[in-house]
Design an enzyme around this catalytic site. Structure first.
Site, mmCIF file in Angstrom:
data_model
loop_
_atom_site.group_PDB
_atom_site.id
_atom_site.type_symbol
_atom_site.label_atom_id
_atom_site.label_comp_id
_atom_site.label_asym_id
_atom_site.label_seq_id
_atom_site.Cartn_x
_atom_site.Cartn_y
_atom_site.Cartn_z
ATOM 1 N N PHE A 58 27.136 -10.573 8.757
ATOM 2 C CA PHE A 58 27.876 -11.213 9.846
ATOM 3 C C PHE A 58 28.581 -10.176 10.725
ATOM 4 O O PHE A 58 28.765 -10.387 11.928
ATOM 5 C CB PHE A 58 28.903 -12.192 9.254
ATOM 6 C CG PHE A 58 29.660 -12.981 10.279
ATOM 7 C CD1 PHE A 58 29.085 -14.092 10.872
ATOM 8 C CD2 PHE A 58 30.943 -12.617 10.657
ATOM 9 C CE1 PHE A 58 29.777 -14.824 11.829
ATOM 10 C CE2 PHE A 58 31.648 -13.341 11.608
ATOM 11 C CZ PHE A 58 31.058 -14.449 12.192
ATOM 12 N N ILE A 83 20.330 -13.184 1.600
ATOM 13 C CA ILE A 83 19.511 -13.805 0.546
ATOM 14 C C ILE A 83 20.006 -15.227 0.304
ATOM 15 O O ILE A 83 21.206 -15.454 0.085
ATOM 16 C CB ILE A 83 19.566 -12.955 -0.746
ATOM 17 C CG1 ILE A 83 19.072 -11.531 -0.443
ATOM 18 C CG2 ILE A 83 18.715 -13.603 -1.844
ATOM 19 C CD1 ILE A 83 19.204 -10.554 -1.585
ATOM 20 N N HIS A 89 25.407 -21.371 3.440
ATOM 21 C CA HIS A 89 25.994 -20.124 3.938
ATOM 22 C C HIS A 89 24.924 -19.201 4.536
ATOM 23 O O HIS A 89 25.121 -18.594 5.589
ATOM 24 C CB HIS A 89 26.723 -19.426 2.784
ATOM 25 C CG HIS A 89 27.703 -18.391 3.233
ATOM 26 N ND1 HIS A 89 28.873 -18.705 3.889
ATOM 27 C CD2 HIS A 89 27.703 -17.045 3.132
ATOM 28 C CE1 HIS A 89 29.532 -17.597 4.164
ATOM 29 N NE2 HIS A 89 28.840 -16.573 3.718
HETATM 30 N N1 INI Z 1 26.325 -11.233 3.838
HETATM 31 C C1 INI Z 1 25.140 -10.601 3.730
HETATM 32 O O1 INI Z 1 24.977 -9.511 4.295
HETATM 33 N N2 INI Z 1 24.138 -11.150 2.987
HETATM 34 C C2 INI Z 1 24.276 -12.357 2.362
HETATM 35 O O2 INI Z 1 23.309 -12.790 1.685
HETATM 36 C C3 INI Z 1 25.507 -13.054 2.482
HETATM 37 N N3 INI Z 1 25.676 -14.310 1.832
HETATM 38 O O3 INI Z 1 24.683 -14.942 1.474
HETATM 39 O O4 INI Z 1 26.805 -14.772 1.660
HETATM 40 C C4 INI Z 1 26.546 -12.447 3.240
HETATM 41 N N4 INI Z 1 27.750 -13.041 3.371
HETATM 42 C C5 INI Z 1 28.925 -12.363 3.838
HETATM 43 C C6 INI Z 1 29.046 -12.371 5.362
HETATM 44 O O5 INI Z 1 28.086 -11.553 5.973
HETATM 45 C C7 INI Z 1 30.428 -11.874 5.819
HETATM 46 O O6 INI Z 1 30.600 -10.548 5.412
HETATM 47 C C8 INI Z 1 31.574 -12.715 5.258
HETATM 48 O O7 INI Z 1 31.370 -14.086 5.540
HETATM 49 C C9 INI Z 1 32.920 -12.264 5.867
HETATM 50 O O8 INI Z 1 32.921 -12.417 7.288
#
Ligand code: INI
Length: 154
Positions: A58, A83, A89
């Site tokens: 994100f 993944i 999510h």
């Molecule tokens: N971030 C990832 O890079 N890969 C993932 O699979 C993932 N899942 O599945 O939760 C993930 N979540 C975290 C997200 O990118 C943010 O860092 C978080 O929401 C804080 O803003």
């Protein structure tokens, strides 16, 4: 005569940014290794590669955007692994990073590549991070090399 513009894959003399997420680092560490290997094999100077770590996929787009705004940076490679889990999510994170990077690649004058794995399982991600499916980090670096050259030629 037809005018053809075709990129080369010469990394020498260029300055690269790589944004990589810490989330799923088992995968993203391998993507990063692949990307750096590709740049070096095509003539990049290790000292002209800046690696920026972010918490998760994100956070990749905003960091990539700041890098593209830097005058000295020629191209930015983005690496992450989203993944699928039990909840929606995945869809939100994968959607935001692809939207953000798509927009950045379109709006910025710099080459930006999308080395983000979006897979249903850890096994599928491992396959694409340096095993039988190749290394998508290596491929993302190769794509940025071609684009930095093409964009410079147009
Ligand atoms: N971030 C990832 O890079 N890969 C993932 O699979 C993932 N899942 O599945 O939760 C993930 N979540 C975290 C997200 O990118 C943010 O860092 C978080 O929401 C804080 O803003």
């Amino acid at each position: 005569m037809t005018k053809i513009i075709e990129g080369n894959l010469d990394a020498s003399g260029k300055e690269f940014g790589i944004v990589v997420s810490r989330f799923n680092s088992l995968i993203t560490d391998n993507l990063l290794r692949g990307a750096i290997d590709c740049l070096k094999r095509h003539g990049a100077d290790e000292k002209r590669i800046t690696v920026v770590y972010v918490p998760g996929a994100f956070e990749i787009s905003p960091a990539a955007r700041k890098l593209t705004a830097k005058e000295n940076i020629d191209a930015v490679i983005c690496l992450g692994a989203v993944i699928r889990g039990e909840t929606p999510h995945f869809d939100f994170v994968a959607g935001e990073v692809s939207k953000g990077l798509g927009r950045l690649a379109y709006e910025s004058d710099k080459a930006v590549s999308f080395g983000i794995l979006t897979t249903d399982s850890l096994d599928q991600a491992l396959e694409r991070a340096g095993s039988k499916g190749g290394n998508k980090g290596w491929e993302a670096a190769l794509a940025v090399l071609e684009m930095v050259s093409v964009l410079g030629e147009i």
